[in-house]
Design a protein around this motif. Structure first.
Motif, PDB file in Angstrom:
ATOM      1  N   LEU A   1      -0.390   1.599 -19.065  1.00  0.00           N
ATOM      2  CA  LEU A   1       0.301   2.851 -18.766  1.00  0.00           C
ATOM      3  C   LEU A   1       1.757   2.781 -19.210  1.00  0.00           C
ATOM      4  CD1 LEU A   1      -1.044   3.619 -15.164  1.00  0.00           C
ATOM      5  CD2 LEU A   1      -1.877   4.492 -17.332  1.00  0.00           C
ATOM      6  N   ALA A   2       2.370   1.635 -18.981  1.00  0.00           N
ATOM      7  CA  ALA A   2       3.765   1.467 -19.391  1.00  0.00           C
ATOM      8  C   ALA A   2       3.900   1.526 -20.908  1.00  0.00           C
ATOM      9  CB  ALA A   2       4.311   0.143 -18.852  1.00  0.00           C
ATOM     10  N   ALA A   3       2.931   0.945 -21.629  1.00  0.00           N
ATOM     11  CA  ALA A   3       3.006   0.931 -23.097  1.00  0.00           C
ATOM     12  C   ALA A   3       2.895   2.340 -23.676  1.00  0.00           C
ATOM     13  CB  ALA A   3       1.900   0.036 -23.661  1.00  0.00           C
TER      14      ALA A   3
ATOM     15  N   SER B   1       5.396   2.252 -13.707  1.00  0.00           N
ATOM     16  CA  SER B   1       4.151   1.571 -14.099  1.00  0.00           C
ATOM     17  C   SER B   1       4.416   0.102 -14.405  1.00  0.00           C
ATOM     18  CB  SER B   1       3.538   2.254 -15.327  1.00  0.00           C
ATOM     19  OG  SER B   1       3.181   3.589 -15.044  1.00  0.00           O
ATOM     20  N   ALA B   2       5.545  -0.172 -15.038  1.00  0.00           N
ATOM     21  CA  ALA B   2       5.896  -1.567 -15.317  1.00  0.00           C
ATOM     22  C   ALA B   2       6.118  -2.335 -14.018  1.00  0.00           C
ATOM     23  CB  ALA B   2       7.142  -1.623 -16.190  1.00  0.00           C
ATOM     24  N   MET B   3       6.749  -1.681 -13.066  1.00  0.00           N
ATOM     25  CA  MET B   3       6.986  -2.335 -11.782  1.00  0.00           C
ATOM     26  C   MET B   3       5.663  -2.630 -11.069  1.00  0.00           C
ATOM     27  SD  MET B   3       9.148  -0.988  -8.500  1.00  0.00           S
ATOM     28  CE  MET B   3       7.812   0.070  -7.966  1.00  0.00           C
ATOM     29  N   MET B   4       4.682  -1.718 -11.212  1.00  0.00           N
ATOM     30  CA  MET B   4       3.377  -1.919 -10.596  1.00  0.00           C
ATOM     31  C   MET B   4       2.477  -2.818 -11.446  1.00  0.00           C
ATOM     32  SD  MET B   4       3.774  -0.193  -7.855  1.00  0.00           S
ATOM     33  CE  MET B   4       2.123  -0.339  -7.213  1.00  0.00           C
ATOM     34  N   GLU B   5       2.993  -3.258 -12.621  1.00  0.00           N
ATOM     35  CA  GLU B   5       2.279  -4.144 -13.546  1.00  0.00           C
ATOM     36  C   GLU B   5       1.049  -3.474 -14.160  1.00  0.00           C
ATOM     37  OE1 GLU B   5       1.499  -7.839 -11.572  1.00  0.00           O
ATOM     38  OE2 GLU B   5       3.610  -8.409 -11.493  1.00  0.00           O
TER      39      GLU B   5
ATOM     40  N   ASN C   1       0.828  -1.213   0.000  1.00  0.00           N
ATOM     41  CA  ASN C   1       0.000   0.000   0.000  1.00  0.00           C
ATOM     42  C   ASN C   1       0.855   1.254   0.000  1.00  0.00           C
ATOM     43  OD1 ASN C   1      -2.437  -1.330  -0.068  1.00  0.00           O
ATOM     44  ND2 ASN C   1      -2.677  -1.366   2.161  1.00  0.00           N
ATOM     45  N   ASP C   2       1.957   1.222   0.754  1.00  0.00           N
ATOM     46  CA  ASP C   2       2.859   2.372   0.785  1.00  0.00           C
ATOM     47  C   ASP C   2       3.487   2.596  -0.583  1.00  0.00           C
ATOM     48  OD1 ASP C   2       2.350   2.812   3.442  1.00  0.00           O
ATOM     49  OD2 ASP C   2       4.044   1.618   4.145  1.00  0.00           O
ATOM     50  N   ILE C   3       3.874   1.512  -1.243  1.00  0.00           N
ATOM     51  CA  ILE C   3       4.476   1.628  -2.578  1.00  0.00           C
ATOM     52  C   ILE C   3       3.462   2.190  -3.564  1.00  0.00           C
ATOM     53  CG2 ILE C   3       5.458   0.317  -4.498  1.00  0.00           C
ATOM     54  CD1 ILE C   3       6.652  -1.598  -2.452  1.00  0.00           C
ATOM     55  N   LEU C   4       2.216   1.715  -3.477  1.00  0.00           N
ATOM     56  CA  LEU C   4       1.179   2.223  -4.375  1.00  0.00           C
ATOM     57  C   LEU C   4       0.911   3.702  -4.126  1.00  0.00           C
ATOM     58  CD1 LEU C   4      -0.935   1.641  -6.552  1.00  0.00           C
ATOM     59  CD2 LEU C   4      -2.536   1.014  -4.727  1.00  0.00           C
ATOM     60  N   ASP C   5       0.849   4.089  -2.847  1.00  0.00           N
ATOM     61  CA  ASP C   5       0.633   5.504  -2.524  1.00  0.00           C
ATOM     62  C   ASP C   5       1.765   6.366  -3.079  1.00  0.00           C
ATOM     63  OD1 ASP C   5      -1.708   4.894  -1.239  1.00  0.00           O
ATOM     64  OD2 ASP C   5      -0.833   4.897   0.780  1.00  0.00           O
ATOM     65  N   MET C   6       2.989   5.883  -2.948  1.00  0.00           N
ATOM     66  CA  MET C   6       4.128   6.636  -3.462  1.00  0.00           C
ATOM     67  C   MET C   6       4.073   6.721  -4.987  1.00  0.00           C
ATOM     68  SD  MET C   6       8.171   6.006  -2.729  1.00  0.00           S
ATOM     69  CE  MET C   6       7.885   6.302  -0.986  1.00  0.00           C
ATOM     70  N   TYR C   7       3.681   5.627  -5.627  1.00  0.00           N
ATOM     71  CA  TYR C   7       3.557   5.622  -7.086  1.00  0.00           C
ATOM     72  C   TYR C   7       2.509   6.641  -7.541  1.00  0.00           C
ATOM     73  CZ  TYR C   7       1.813   4.065 -11.626  1.00  0.00           C
ATOM     74  OH  TYR C   7       1.374   4.041 -12.929  1.00  0.00           O
TER      75      TYR C   7
ATOM     76  N   ILE D   1      10.852  15.939 -20.490  1.00  0.00           N
ATOM     77  CA  ILE D   1       9.714  15.080 -20.847  1.00  0.00           C
ATOM     78  C   ILE D   1      10.185  13.641 -21.027  1.00  0.00           C
ATOM     79  CG2 ILE D   1       7.991  14.603 -22.635  1.00  0.00           C
ATOM     80  CD1 ILE D   1       7.775  17.603 -23.084  1.00  0.00           C
ATOM     81  N   PHE D   2      11.349  13.472 -21.633  1.00  0.00           N
ATOM     82  CA  PHE D   2      11.901  12.130 -21.805  1.00  0.00           C
ATOM     83  C   PHE D   2      12.083  11.461 -20.439  1.00  0.00           C
ATOM     84  CE2 PHE D   2      15.402   9.130 -22.103  1.00  0.00           C
ATOM     85  CZ  PHE D   2      15.062   8.384 -23.218  1.00  0.00           C
ATOM     86  N   ARG D   3      12.625  12.214 -19.479  1.00  0.00           N
ATOM     87  CA  ARG D   3      12.846  11.645 -18.141  1.00  0.00           C
ATOM     88  C   ARG D   3      11.511  11.329 -17.460  1.00  0.00           C
ATOM     89  NH1 ARG D   3      16.571  16.226 -17.570  1.00  0.00           N
ATOM     90  NH2 ARG D   3      18.652  15.563 -18.165  1.00  0.00           N
ATOM     91  N   ILE D   4      10.533  12.235 -17.611  1.00  0.00           N
ATOM     92  CA  ILE D   4       9.226  12.007 -16.990  1.00  0.00           C
ATOM     93  C   ILE D   4       8.590  10.736 -17.541  1.00  0.00           C
ATOM     94  CG2 ILE D   4       6.854  12.882 -16.879  1.00  0.00           C
ATOM     95  CD1 ILE D   4       8.046  15.701 -16.690  1.00  0.00           C
ATOM     96  N   MET D   5       8.592  10.589 -18.858  1.00  0.00           N
ATOM     97  CA  MET D   5       7.999   9.403 -19.472  1.00  0.00           C
ATOM     98  C   MET D   5       8.760   8.139 -19.080  1.00  0.00           C
ATOM     99  SD  MET D   5       5.256  10.013 -21.166  1.00  0.00           S
ATOM    100  CE  MET D   5       4.830  11.132 -19.856  1.00  0.00           C
ATOM    101  N   HIS D   6      10.085   8.280 -18.993  1.00  0.00           N
ATOM    102  CA  HIS D   6      10.888   7.119 -18.614  1.00  0.00           C
ATOM    103  C   HIS D   6      10.561   6.685 -17.185  1.00  0.00           C
ATOM    104  CE1 HIS D   6      14.367   4.437 -19.042  1.00  0.00           C
ATOM    105  NE2 HIS D   6      14.605   4.712 -17.773  1.00  0.00           N
ATOM    106  N   THR D   7      10.373   7.654 -16.306  1.00  0.00           N
ATOM    107  CA  THR D   7      10.047   7.332 -14.917  1.00  0.00           C
ATOM    108  C   THR D   7       8.669   6.684 -14.820  1.00  0.00           C
ATOM    109  OG1 THR D   7      11.369   9.220 -14.174  1.00  0.00           O
ATOM    110  CG2 THR D   7       9.797   8.286 -12.609  1.00  0.00           C
ATOM    111  N   ILE D   8       7.686   7.267 -15.507  1.00  0.00           N
ATOM    112  CA  ILE D   8       6.339   6.702 -15.473  1.00  0.00           C
ATOM    113  C   ILE D   8       6.336   5.301 -16.074  1.00  0.00           C
ATOM    114  CG2 ILE D   8       3.983   6.956 -16.355  1.00  0.00           C
ATOM    115  CD1 ILE D   8       4.313   9.966 -16.151  1.00  0.00           C
ATOM    116  N   LYS D   9       7.094   5.121 -17.151  1.00  0.00           N
ATOM    117  CA  LYS D   9       7.163   3.796 -17.769  1.00  0.00           C
ATOM    118  C   LYS D   9       7.726   2.757 -16.793  1.00  0.00           C
ATOM    119  CE  LYS D   9      10.692   2.458 -20.018  1.00  0.00           C
ATOM    120  NZ  LYS D   9      11.811   2.321 -20.973  1.00  0.00           N
ATOM    121  N   GLY D  10       8.855   3.112 -16.168  1.00  0.00           N
ATOM    122  CA  GLY D  10       9.494   2.153 -15.272  1.00  0.00           C
ATOM    123  C   GLY D  10       8.651   1.833 -14.050  1.00  0.00           C
TER     124      GLY D  10
END
Length: 699
Positions: free
Chosen positions: A61-63, A53-57, A4-10, A42-51
């Protein structure tokens, strides 16, 4: 850290990144280009969201974030010159649509609802833009998977794909070990963000990192927490550039540069070198760089970027803290105002009581400041509304923000977003003229302007939405009010009264229902929303010159300055910011109107008198006007005098909500907004100056 903490942080980090992204895109659209810094960000923002989101499965969103990352990788490599002028509006639209998509999905994540898996059409739009940037004709069906050359993570083997060497690799002797803030979370993704930034100026063949696989293996976070994240470079220049990147990165606690020194052939290999030490038995030609590294370590530590330590705290904990501080304030008042102390001269006790009051006041100020956040995020969101409506209504409008750093209670900031949005939309739809020729003929700038401002007066925040449009047509408003049955054709209404019709439920001057108005929802929402926060709304307008909506909202709803007054055996508290003055009058100063209502002349105006005893049907209290005192109160557009017995004194009070059982009697419509506990344990009713006058006039 729990799931839950990880999800809240995400959720928190993704929403923060989306706000940053939207601001970048809106600013870039005005310039019709992205700067190179914008592209990198923007590249960094998208890269962060991608990574993350992939970790959260969250695969969809990752695609989407992956394909946008691919697109900005191409733009970053070739600068904005690769995007033709004709394609730039589509690029801005796609990015804003992406922001909307991510926000909608984040709301579903928060509500624990299933995400939208059907993103093929959106990916097709992105793929079409990518094809145009490459100078290719878009295929009928563009695969969602990124081309190998599009993204650094999917191109030729990244550093993580090479067997990562530990500390002591002679081919990569210039090392840098990075440590993140304790408890920051997602250390592996933060490490990979550093890698991505370094890849912008350092090729994959020139550096390695350890542990490998940080972009996909969440278990590497534990190793990074324990041992740090190790970067190894072939040359010192790239390491120095990387230090600059690390200084600007978020959540970095410290870093340690170190140069690897090979041991002499005849000796057994040494263990991993400590960053601040050198091998005394090193070869002579390696001694110089080793000595330089030893000197560089303290220098680097001295240059370490100083960051303010920040932590995220749940709002429920702040609510609990405010409640406890409120109880302390009440208890302190109960102790110092105890009836047992009356008539006693206790100098030491009085001195200690003054010190206790000073400390409780400071504690109260600190606890309140923890909840205060700037209104800038709410204000910045209006840029998007003005931009979208300008395009759809074909109007040229600019938004000017003033005082966006004004701080307000977090609960209030969350609640004022809708009222401000409705007023901005109202100014866009009703206020700003449709024809530019009309503006020019009236001597106005062809580009309309909406000014959104915030001002802190100490006890309340004043938010104004001002436009330079056509203003309110009194005749049109009155006709619609008569048609709706809220006005009578036989009554002559003042300009101010006509403006108040705009805030009646279901009122709209639009003849047709549009995407933005015509359903009678808007101004009444503003009024009810602001009043629920204990604030007031007022409207001023001059036909042909525009309209101003003013919202006055208390800075915090937990603790307030009030004046205690008595009416018979009852005690009431009136907010200080509603009190204009107090005065003593005689019966000769009171005037009576045709329905036996009382009025008093103050300066050059006449103001109605409301007797608190009569209105609340109290059994005791002053009856003769000369035996009590008049309080001149103002709230929004209303100004009147309240007759009470006497003033008991000013005091900071803790606002307590009324019990649900009491609220069931709808007493808020009788000018009662809450209650407070006094020092002697009695209850004081907190009066709403505006609500009391409205109820008294309607009685």
């Amino acid at each position: 850290m729990s799931s839950n903490d990880i999800l809240d942080m995400y959720i928190y980090e993704t929403n923060s990144l989306l706000e940053q992204l939207e601001t970048i895109v809106l600013d870039a659209e005005k310039e019709n280009t992205f700067s190179q810094d914008n592209v990198n960000e923007i590249f960094r923002i998208m890269h962060t969201i991608k990574g993350s989101s992939a970790m959260m499965e969250f695969d969809s969103l990752a695609a989407v974030s992956h394909r946008i990352e691919d697109m900005f990788f191409l733009i970053r490599e070739g600068t904005m010159s690769v995007v033709k002028d004709a394609d730039r509006p589509a690029l801005f639209d796609v990015m804003l649509r992406a922001v909307d998509y991510f926000r909608e999905e984040m709301e579903k994540v928060e509500a624990e609802e299933p995400l939208n898996k059907d993103v093929d059409s959106f990916l097709a739009n992105i793929n079409s833009l990518i094809a145009k940037i490459k100078g290719e004709e878009p295929a009928e069906e563009t695969p969602a998977a990124p081309p190998p050359q599009a993204a650094p993570a999917a191109s030729a083997p990244a550093p993580a794909a090479v067997p990562a060497a530990g500390s002591g690799n002679p081919d990569f002797p210039h090392e840098l070990r990075v440590f993140f803030d304790d408890g920051c979370g997602m250390e592996n993704l933060r490490a990979y963000m550093l890698v991505t930034s370094i890849q912008s100026f350092c090729s994959d063949a020139d550096f390695l990192y350890e542990p490998a696989g940080v972009e996909s293996d969440a278990s590497t976070a534990e190793k990074i927490i324990d041992e740090g994240f190790l970067l190894m470079f072939k040359n010192p220049e790239n390491r120095e550039k990387s230090i600059a990147v690390i200084r600007e990165a978020g959540s970095v606690r410290s870093y340690q540069p170190h140069d690897y020194v090979p041991a002499p052939p005849q000796e057994e290999p040494e263990e991993e070198s400590v960053p601040q030490s050198n091998d005394a038995a090193a070869a002579p030609k390696a001694a110089a760089p080793a000595k330089a590294a030893a000197a560089a370590a303290p220098a680097a530590a001295a240059q370490q970027h100083q960051k303010e330590s920040l932590i995220s705290v749940g709002l429920s904990k702040l609510d609990q803290l405010s409640a406890i501080v409120g109880e302390i304030v009440i208890t302190e008042a109960m102790v110092t105002a105890s009836p047992d102390l009356k008539g006693l001269h206790l100098d030491a006790f009085s001195k200690s009581a003054r010190q206790l009051r000073k400390l409780t006041d400071e504690l109260q100020d600190v606890s309140m400041s923890l909840r205060m956040i700037p209104v800038s995020n709410t204000f910045q969101k209006m840029n998007r509304i003005v931009r979208d409506m300008s395009k759809k209504l074909n109007k040229q409008v600019k938004l000017t923000l003033i005082g966006e750093n004004t701080e307000v209670d977090k609960t209030i900031v969350d609640s004022i977003g809708d009222p401000i949005m409705h007023m901005v939309r109202n100014s866009m739809d009703h206020g700003i003229e449709e024809n530019v020729e009309d503006r020019v003929a009236a001597g106005k700038d062809p580009v309309g302007e909406i000014v959104l401002s915030a001002e802190d007066t100490g006890s309340e925040v004043i938010i104004q939405i001002k436009d330079d449009g056509a203003g309110v047509n009194d005749e049109a408003v009155l006709r619609k009010a008569i048609k709706n049955g809220i006005a009578s054709p036989d009554v002559e209404y003042s300009h101010k009264e006509i403006l108040n019709f705009l805030m009646a439920p279901g009122f709209s001057t639009n003849q047709q229902v549009t995407e933005f108005s015509g359903r009678g929802v808007g101004m009444d929402v503003v009024k009810s929303g602001v009043e629920s926060l204990g604030g007031t709304v007022s409207i001023t307008s001059e036909q042909g010159r525009g309209m101003i909506t003013t919202m006055r909202i208390p800075l915090t709803m937990a603790i307030m300055d009030g004046m205690e007054v008595s009416v018979g055996d009852s005690i009431f508290t009136i907010p200080i910011n509603n009190i204009r003055s107090t005065l003593k009058v005689t019966a000769n100063d009171i005037l009576h109107d045709s329905v036996n209502g009382e009025m008093v002349k103050i300066m050059d105006g006449y103001y109605p008198v409301v007797r608190a005893r009569d209105f609340y049907n109290l059994p005791t209290g002053a009856e003769e006007i000369g035996d009590g005192i008049l309080m001149w109160l103002e709230s929004g557009d209303c100004s009147y005098c309240l007759f009470v017995d006497e003033l008991l004194g000013e005091q900071q009070i803790v606002v307590k909500p009324l019990p649900a059982y009491v609220n069931s009697f709808d007493i808020k419509n009788f000018g009662i907004t809450g209650c407070s506990i006094l020092g002697d344990g009695n209850i004081s009713i907190i009066l709403d100056a505006g609500g009391l006058f409205a109820a008294a006039r309607g009685a």
